[in-house]
Design a protein around this motif. Structure first.
Motif, mmCIF file in Angstrom:
data_model
loop_
_atom_site.group_PDB
_atom_site.id
_atom_site.type_symbol
_atom_site.label_atom_id
_atom_site.label_comp_id
_atom_site.label_asym_id
_atom_site.label_seq_id
_atom_site.Cartn_x
_atom_site.Cartn_y
_atom_site.Cartn_z
ATOM 1 N N LEU A 161 60.383 52.067 38.103
ATOM 2 C CA LEU A 161 59.303 51.775 37.163
ATOM 3 C C LEU A 161 58.131 51.214 37.958
ATOM 4 C CD1 LEU A 161 58.145 51.485 34.302
ATOM 5 C CD2 LEU A 161 59.248 49.242 34.177
ATOM 6 N N VAL A 162 57.035 51.972 38.005
ATOM 7 C CA VAL A 162 55.839 51.567 38.745
ATOM 8 C C VAL A 162 54.830 50.999 37.752
ATOM 9 C CG1 VAL A 162 53.948 52.323 40.239
ATOM 10 C CG2 VAL A 162 56.232 53.338 40.491
ATOM 11 N N LEU A 163 54.342 49.787 38.035
ATOM 12 C CA LEU A 163 53.331 49.122 37.203
ATOM 13 C C LEU A 163 52.078 48.907 38.026
ATOM 14 C CD1 LEU A 163 55.638 46.346 35.799
ATOM 15 C CD2 LEU A 163 54.619 48.147 34.446
ATOM 16 N N SER A 164 50.931 49.116 37.392
ATOM 17 C CA SER A 164 49.649 48.919 38.052
ATOM 18 C C SER A 164 48.722 48.165 37.101
ATOM 19 C CB SER A 164 49.047 50.278 38.414
ATOM 20 O OG SER A 164 47.767 50.127 38.966
ATOM 21 N N ALA A 165 48.179 47.044 37.561
ATOM 22 C CA ALA A 165 47.263 46.227 36.756
ATOM 23 C C ALA A 165 45.943 46.089 37.504
ATOM 24 C CB ALA A 165 47.862 44.854 36.488
ATOM 25 N N THR A 166 44.827 46.316 36.796
ATOM 26 C CA THR A 166 43.499 46.239 37.397
ATOM 27 C C THR A 166 42.662 45.232 36.626
ATOM 28 O OG1 THR A 166 43.657 48.574 38.019
ATOM 29 C CG2 THR A 166 41.462 47.577 38.056
ATOM 30 N N ASP A 167 41.937 44.383 37.359
ATOM 31 C CA ASP A 167 41.072 43.401 36.695
ATOM 32 C C ASP A 167 39.649 43.954 36.572
ATOM 33 O OD1 ASP A 167 39.848 43.049 39.214
ATOM 34 O OD2 ASP A 167 40.830 41.138 39.583
ATOM 35 N N LEU A 168 38.762 43.190 35.951
ATOM 36 C CA LEU A 168 37.390 43.643 35.732
ATOM 37 C C LEU A 168 36.611 43.825 37.028
ATOM 38 C CD1 LEU A 168 36.322 41.725 32.524
ATOM 39 C CD2 LEU A 168 36.515 44.187 32.818
ATOM 40 N N ALA A 169 37.031 43.166 38.092
ATOM 41 C CA ALA A 169 36.363 43.325 39.384
ATOM 42 C C ALA A 169 36.833 44.590 40.103
ATOM 43 C CB ALA A 169 36.607 42.092 40.260
ATOM 44 N N GLY A 170 37.792 45.316 39.500
ATOM 45 C CA GLY A 170 38.307 46.542 40.103
ATOM 46 C C GLY A 170 39.441 46.331 41.075
ATOM 47 N N GLN A 171 39.945 45.106 41.171
ATOM 48 C CA GLN A 171 41.066 44.813 42.066
ATOM 49 C C GLN A 171 42.372 45.214 41.381
ATOM 50 O OE1 GLN A 171 39.794 40.922 44.402
ATOM 51 N NE2 GLN A 171 39.706 40.644 42.192
ATOM 52 N N THR A 172 43.206 45.925 42.098
ATOM 53 C CA THR A 172 44.439 46.455 41.519
ATOM 54 C C THR A 172 45.660 45.909 42.251
ATOM 55 O OG1 THR A 172 43.346 48.505 40.851
ATOM 56 C CG2 THR A 172 45.738 48.576 41.031
ATOM 57 N N THR A 173 46.690 45.599 41.472
ATOM 58 C CA THR A 173 48.000 45.244 42.017
ATOM 59 C C THR A 173 48.990 46.268 41.491
ATOM 60 O OG1 THR A 173 47.478 42.891 42.037
ATOM 61 C CG2 THR A 173 49.813 43.483 42.086
ATOM 62 N N GLU A 174 49.826 46.781 42.386
ATOM 63 C CA GLU A 174 50.856 47.731 41.976
ATOM 64 C C GLU A 174 52.205 47.252 42.481
ATOM 65 O OE1 GLU A 174 50.219 52.118 42.010
ATOM 66 O OE2 GLU A 174 51.898 52.079 43.442
#
Length: 185
Positions: A161-174
């Motif tokens: 299960l791959v999760l990816s979260a992006t904030d308003l600054a465009g920074q992503t954590t996967e």
């Protein structure tokens, strides 16, 4: 400022620590359509410095017997008899590590299937219920302070299960959760 205009340097609210909060916070929103549409104020206000990407915590599987926590930092082995709701805690610390903002987008994919995603832009009140982006009921998206991925159908054996979260600054954590499921009893 209800129904009016604010002036430069006017105080609009103060952060505080009341109720069952984990720290000082401020409930701030921008409403339109006579309060039936709530905009994400972070999308409308001037951008602020954001040094930290989102933090993705443990998965939480809500079974009939309680909650099972799954960590993405290690391989997990669990028994499941059917699909159950899958929750995940994600925060965007912003500039300070203790800040708990929400994320701008969340995407996930189970075993390489087509990615599912949600954007967190606005909420509308329609037919007596609040819907995120006019599409999803809040109960389908949030459960307490966690994001609800819905009932995922893990297969017997190895799952990814791959999760990816992006904030308003465009920074992503996967993150990738590796879960071995035993459906045989």
């Amino acid at each position: 400022v209800r129904g009016g205009r604010s002036e430069p340097d006017q105080t609009l609210g103060r952060a505080g620590n009341t109720g069952h909060s984990a720290g000082p916070h401020l409930h701030f929103y921008i409403a339109s359509e006579h309060g039936r549409r709530m905009e994400d104020p972070m999308r409308l206000l001037p951008r602020v410095e954001d040094l930290n990407s989102p933090t993705i915590g443990q998965l939480e599987i809500l079974t009939d017997n309680g909650r099972t926590l799954i960590s993405h930092s290690r391989q997990e082995r669990i028994r499941l008899t059917r699909p159950y709701p899958i929750l995940v805690r994600i925060i965007d610390p912003g500039l300070e590590r203790f800040t708990r903002r929400g994320v701008a987008t969340l995407a996930w994919s189970l075993n390489g299937a087509a990615e599912e995603s949600r954007e967190f832009n606005y909420a509308v009140f329609e037919n007596g219920v609040w819907k995120l982006d006019g599409r999803w009921l809040f109960s389908e998206v949030f459960y307490l302070d966690r994001y609800n991925l819905g009932e995922l159908d893990f297969k017997n054996g190895a799952n990814s299960l791959v999760l990816s979260a992006t904030d308003l600054a465009g920074q992503t954590t996967e993150v990738t959760n590796t879960i071995t499921v035993d459906r045989e009893y």
